[in-house]
Design a protein around this motif. Structure first.
Motif, short mmCIF file in Angstrom:
data_model
loop_
_atom_site.label_atom_id
_atom_site.label_comp_id
_atom_site.label_asym_id
_atom_site.label_seq_id
_atom_site.Cartn_x
_atom_site.Cartn_y
_atom_site.Cartn_z
N TYR A 131 0.86 -1.19 0.00
CA TYR A 131 0.00 0.00 0.00
C TYR A 131 0.89 1.23 0.00
O TYR A 131 1.76 1.39 0.86
N ARG A 132 0.68 2.09 -0.98
CA ARG A 132 1.43 3.34 -1.10
C ARG A 132 0.49 4.48 -0.69
O ARG A 132 -0.49 4.76 -1.37
N VAL A 133 0.81 5.11 0.43
CA VAL A 133 -0.04 6.16 0.98
C VAL A 133 0.70 7.49 0.86
O VAL A 133 1.80 7.65 1.39
N LYS A 134 0.09 8.44 0.17
CA LYS A 134 0.67 9.77 0.02
C LYS A 134 0.08 10.71 1.04
O LYS A 134 -1.15 10.86 1.15
N LEU A 135 0.94 11.37 1.82
CA LEU A 135 0.53 12.32 2.86
C LEU A 135 0.67 13.73 2.31
O LEU A 135 1.75 14.14 1.88
N THR A 136 -0.42 14.49 2.36
CA THR A 136 -0.42 15.85 1.82
C THR A 136 -1.04 16.79 2.84
O THR A 136 -2.06 16.47 3.45
N GLY A 137 -0.44 17.95 3.02
CA GLY A 137 -0.97 18.95 3.92
C GLY A 137 -2.11 19.72 3.30
O GLY A 137 -2.44 19.57 2.12
N SER A 138 -2.74 20.60 4.09
CA SER A 138 -3.86 21.39 3.60
C SER A 138 -3.44 22.38 2.53
O SER A 138 -4.29 22.89 1.79
N ASP A 139 -2.13 22.65 2.44
CA ASP A 139 -1.63 23.54 1.40
C ASP A 139 -1.28 22.78 0.12
O ASP A 139 -0.62 23.33 -0.78
N SER A 140 -1.70 21.52 0.05
CA SER A 140 -1.46 20.64 -1.11
C SER A 140 0.00 20.26 -1.29
O SER A 140 0.37 19.70 -2.32
N GLN A 141 0.82 20.53 -0.28
CA GLN A 141 2.22 20.16 -0.34
C GLN A 141 2.45 18.83 0.38
O GLN A 141 1.83 18.56 1.41
N PRO A 142 3.33 17.95 -0.17
CA PRO A 142 3.59 16.66 0.47
C PRO A 142 4.31 16.84 1.81
O PRO A 142 4.92 17.89 2.07
N LEU A 143 4.20 15.80 2.65
CA LEU A 143 4.88 15.81 3.95
C LEU A 143 6.07 14.85 3.86
O LEU A 143 5.93 13.64 4.14
N PRO A 144 7.26 15.34 3.49
CA PRO A 144 8.41 14.46 3.34
C PRO A 144 9.08 14.16 4.68
O PRO A 144 8.89 14.87 5.67
N LYS A 145 9.84 13.05 4.68
CA LYS A 145 10.65 12.66 5.84
C LYS A 145 9.85 12.67 7.15
O LYS A 145 10.31 13.16 8.18
N THR A 146 8.65 12.15 7.07
CA THR A 146 7.78 12.06 8.24
C THR A 146 7.77 10.62 8.74
O THR A 146 7.46 9.70 7.98
N ARG A 147 8.13 10.42 10.01
CA ARG A 147 8.11 9.08 10.58
C ARG A 147 6.69 8.72 10.99
O ARG A 147 6.04 9.45 11.76
N VAL A 148 6.23 7.60 10.46
CA VAL A 148 4.83 7.18 10.65
C VAL A 148 4.81 5.81 11.33
O VAL A 148 5.44 4.86 10.87
N SER A 149 4.08 5.73 12.44
CA SER A 149 3.86 4.45 13.12
C SER A 149 2.66 3.77 12.48
O SER A 149 1.56 4.33 12.45
N CYS A 150 2.85 2.56 11.96
CA CYS A 150 1.79 1.83 11.25
C CYS A 150 1.44 0.56 12.03
O CYS A 150 2.34 -0.22 12.38
N VAL A 151 0.17 0.35 12.29
CA VAL A 151 -0.30 -0.85 12.96
C VAL A 151 -1.35 -1.52 12.07
O VAL A 151 -2.28 -0.85 11.61
N ILE A 152 -1.18 -2.81 11.83
CA ILE A 152 -2.14 -3.58 11.04
C ILE A 152 -3.06 -4.32 11.99
O ILE A 152 -2.60 -5.04 12.88
N TRP A 153 -4.37 -4.13 11.81
CA TRP A 153 -5.37 -4.75 12.66
C TRP A 153 -6.19 -5.74 11.83
O TRP A 153 -6.63 -5.41 10.73
N SER A 154 -6.40 -6.93 12.37
CA SER A 154 -7.25 -7.92 11.74
C SER A 154 -8.22 -8.46 12.78
O SER A 154 -7.79 -8.97 13.82
#
Length: 413
Positions: free
Chosen positions: A147-170
């Motif tokens: 899954y490729r998730v693109k993070l974009t701010g309200s100014d339509s600019q990407p959020l680079p070099k952002t550390r994201v904690s990801c948890v998979i729930w089943s």
């Protein structure tokens, strides 16, 4: 069977309904959707029995706010002394944005199937500290899905070099956890094993402003771009008769899609069933015998799916109904020749255990038509059961009747 036998059967149904009353719940909300920091106010109505009288049976209602990851965020115990209760959920400023569910039930309802529980989706937004948009696509590999998730701010600019904690729930359980960093385009990649194809992914990260953001990514079934199912009316197809077949087509997000289903036998086309944009359709098809029928669904993009055709029976019963008449509900029962035993048949229309109409005939011909005046039927889910001489159901069909269409009572088949 004598008339008193029928009356005894109806009395037993009435006794069961009196001893095992069915409660139902409706909850009214003050808004259709909410934002972080707001309060969800609700008023509940608990009814019982066929007449939907306000229930004093339980006196207590359990109302749960369920997250997009299927976790219970909060549970409220609401007093309903006269069948009516009020309550609320206070949403935190940091609540994760997504589609939540409000689920409600009584202790008495837990004695029956969960299908009777009240459930309603509620959209919750986080506009106070969020202001981050996500765009997701995926790539199917041999053992997992990326899954490729693109993070974009309200100014339509990407959020680079952002550390994201990801948890998979089943199934509301944590099955994997990892931390990833977005690239220069604000894109993160998350690998989800195929065995967790019905899971959800929660994302948590800090914005440059210092606020924490929570997001939900729903996974899709990578093996299922489209899916179509066939449903014989009454539950089975019977050779030698006209049969009504319904179709439901969905995409891998569970949304209905238009499709065309071809029913063929060799080089012959037996019928074509087209669905609407909601993915629903139906048609009547005459089936000569039990030899194989091929079913193929064709979708708007030209792709095809070979379908599993329901079994065709040489012996048994089937029904075709007509609930579009303004004054009557018609049910045509088909009986194979080997079942024409001249025994009694009972046509029973009932709702929540209360019988509204009974008609008696005998199994002496291959097609029997039953009819009942609509004015005799209640609003709500009504079930038609055809019973044999021992009062064992042979075949059943349910309808939803509502007011305002088609005379006194309207209909939805």
């Amino acid at each position: 069977m004598r008339a008193q036998d029928v009356q005894s059967f109806i009395e037993k149904l009435g006794k069961y309904n009196a001893e095992q009353p069915q409660e139902k719940i409706y909850i009214h909300f003050n808004k259709p959707s909410y934002s972080a920091g707001e309060t969800i106010f609700f008023k509940s109505y608990t009814t019982v029995g066929v007449n939907n009288s306000l229930s004093t049976l339980s006196g207590v209602l359990y109302v749960e706010l369920v997250s997009p990851a299927d976790k219970i965020v909060e549970r409220k115990v609401v007093a309903t002394p006269m069948g009516i209760g009020v309550g609320s959920f206070d949403l935190a400023d940091t609540v994760t944005e997504g589609r939540y569910r409000v689920r409600a039930y009584t202790n008495w309802m837990k004695n029956f199937a969960k299908d009777y529980f009240f459930e309603q989706p509620i959209d919750i937004f986080n506009g106070r500290s969020d202001e981050v948009f996500t765009q997701t696509d995926y790539q199917v590999r041999d053992k997992d899905v990326i899954y490729r998730v693109k993070l974009t701010g309200s100014d339509s600019q990407p959020l680079p070099k952002t550390r994201v904690s990801c948890v998979i729930w089943s199934q509301a359980k944590e099955v994997d956890k990892k931390t990833v960093t977005s690239d220069e385009q604000g894109i993160i990649e998350i690998a989800v094993p195929k065995k967790h194809k019905n899971s959800v992914i929660t994302l948590r990260f800090k914005k440059p402003s210092g606020f924490y953001v929570n997001k939900i990514v729903r996974t899709v079934n990578p093996d299922l771009q489209y899916d179509t199912q066939l449903f014989p009316e009454g539950g089975r197809l019977l050779a030698g008769f006209l049969n009504n077949i319904a179709v439901k087509s969905i995409n891998n997000k569970g949304l209905g899609v238009s499709s065309k289903v071809l029913l063929t036998r060799g080089a012959d086309t037996l019928g074509i069933i087209e669905t609407n944009k909601l993915g629903m359709g139906a048609a009547q098809i005459f089936i000569n015998d039990t030899s194989g029928i091929q079913a193929t669904a064709i979708y708007p993009d030209g792709s095809k799916q070979e379908l599993s055709m329901p079994k065709i029976y040489a012996s048994g019963y089937s029904v075709i109904t007509n609930n579009t008449h303004k004054e009557k509900l018609f049910v045509e029962m088909h009986i194979s020749e080997d079942r024409l035993d001249h025994q009694d048949l009972y046509f029973v229309v009932h709702h929540l255990g209360e019988v509204f109409f009974v008609s008696k005939t005998s199994a002496n011909r291959s097609a029997i038509i039953f009819a009942v005046d609509r004015v005799k039927l209640p609003l709500g889910v009504v079930t038609v059961s055809i019973l044999n001489s021992s009062f064992v159901p042979l075949i059943e069909r349910s309808f939803v009747f509502f007011s305002g269409v088609g005379g006194k009572h309207g209909h939805v088949g």
